[in-house]
Enzyme design. Structure first.
Site, PDB file in Angstrom:
ATOM      1  N   ASP A   1      45.809  49.540  44.525  1.00 50.60           N
ATOM      2  CA  ASP A   1      46.171  48.222  43.990  1.00 50.60           C
ATOM      3  C   ASP A   1      45.373  47.912  42.724  1.00 50.60           C
ATOM      4  O   ASP A   1      45.891  47.315  41.780  1.00 50.60           O
ATOM      5  CB  ASP A   1      45.948  47.138  45.045  1.00 50.60           C
ATOM      6  CG  ASP A   1      46.787  47.378  46.285  1.00 50.60           C
ATOM      7  OD1 ASP A   1      48.022  47.395  46.163  1.00 50.60           O
ATOM      8  OD2 ASP A   1      46.206  47.577  47.373  1.00 50.60           O
TER       9      ASP A   1
ATOM     10  N   GLU B   1      52.266  41.552  37.530  1.00 50.32           N
ATOM     11  CA  GLU B   1      53.474  42.330  37.770  1.00 50.32           C
ATOM     12  C   GLU B   1      54.513  41.456  38.469  1.00 50.32           C
ATOM     13  O   GLU B   1      54.167  40.654  39.337  1.00 50.32           O
ATOM     14  CB  GLU B   1      53.144  43.547  38.641  1.00 50.32           C
ATOM     15  CG  GLU B   1      54.270  44.542  38.720  1.00 50.32           C
ATOM     16  CD  GLU B   1      53.815  45.829  39.394  1.00 50.32           C
ATOM     17  OE1 GLU B   1      53.661  46.827  38.677  1.00 50.32           O
ATOM     18  OE2 GLU B   1      53.611  45.810  40.610  1.00 50.32           O
TER      19      GLU B   1
ATOM     20  N   ASP C   1      47.823  42.868  40.192  1.00 49.67           N
ATOM     21  CA  ASP C   1      48.886  43.422  41.024  1.00 49.67           C
ATOM     22  C   ASP C   1      48.945  42.560  42.285  1.00 49.67           C
ATOM     23  O   ASP C   1      48.116  42.714  43.176  1.00 49.67           O
ATOM     24  CB  ASP C   1      48.589  44.878  41.372  1.00 49.67           C
ATOM     25  CG  ASP C   1      49.683  45.505  42.219  1.00 49.67           C
ATOM     26  OD1 ASP C   1      50.855  45.129  42.057  1.00 49.67           O
ATOM     27  OD2 ASP C   1      49.355  46.380  43.042  1.00 49.67           O
TER      28      ASP C   1
END
Length: 172
Positions: free
Chosen positions: A142, A70, A7
């Site tokens: 996260d 992502e 992430d």
């Protein structure tokens, strides 16, 4: 197979690693790479170096077979979006330096894969990650997102593998 999910973030880059054996997923590790803001000129460059160094250590320590990142969420602050994009570049670069192909997923695709709804809240993602990986201790939001990305990629790889097997059976 060992899957790394990332992430990307400039201050907090979450990472999560899972092992996949058939339909069974198991937690390996998760954490957050932090880059503290410095003073003056070159701050961004130093933060990117810090993220690169930390993420490289994660890959050295855990030797994943696959990785996924992502996509950047574009917001109204163009400068912030550009900086996030640079952190995302590090998230793509490091696994590539280890010879891994990197999958990329939109945030809504990850949420839909994990929660079943594309606009799920962070706490819903965290809850579903804990259901997929019982007993996991998550380093923070996260890291939870990174584990969700890894799970999403594992599902995608399993589906792609089943498709390839079916195509081979149909052709032969």
């Amino acid at each position: 197979m060992r899957v790394l999910g990332i992430d990307p973030g400039l201050r907090n880059l979450g990472w999560g690693i899972i092992d996949v054996a058939g339909a069974r997923l198991s937690h390996v590790a998760n954490g957050i790479c932090h880059s503290a803001p410095g003073e003056g000129e070159g701050d961004l460059a130093q933060r990117l170096v810090s993220l690169h160094t930390q993420l490289t250590e994660v890959l050295r320590a855990h030797a994943p077979d696959a990785a996924a990142v992502e996509h950047t969420f574009v917001n109204k602050d163009a400068v912030a979006t550009l900086k996030l994009g640079q952190a995302r570049g590090i998230a793509l670069l490091v696994p590539a330096q280890f010879g891994l192909t990197v999958g990329e997923y939109a945030p809504n695709a990850v949420k839909k894969s994990i929660v079943g709804v594309g606009h799920a809240a962070k706490d819903q993602v965290d809850h579903m990650v804990r259901l997929h990986l019982p007993g996991v201790k998550i380093a923070g939001p996260d890291a939870a997102d990174a584990l969700a990305i890894a799970i999403c990629h594992a599902h995608h790889l399993q589906s792609a593998g089943r498709l390839q097997a079916a195509l081979k059976r149909a052709a032969g």
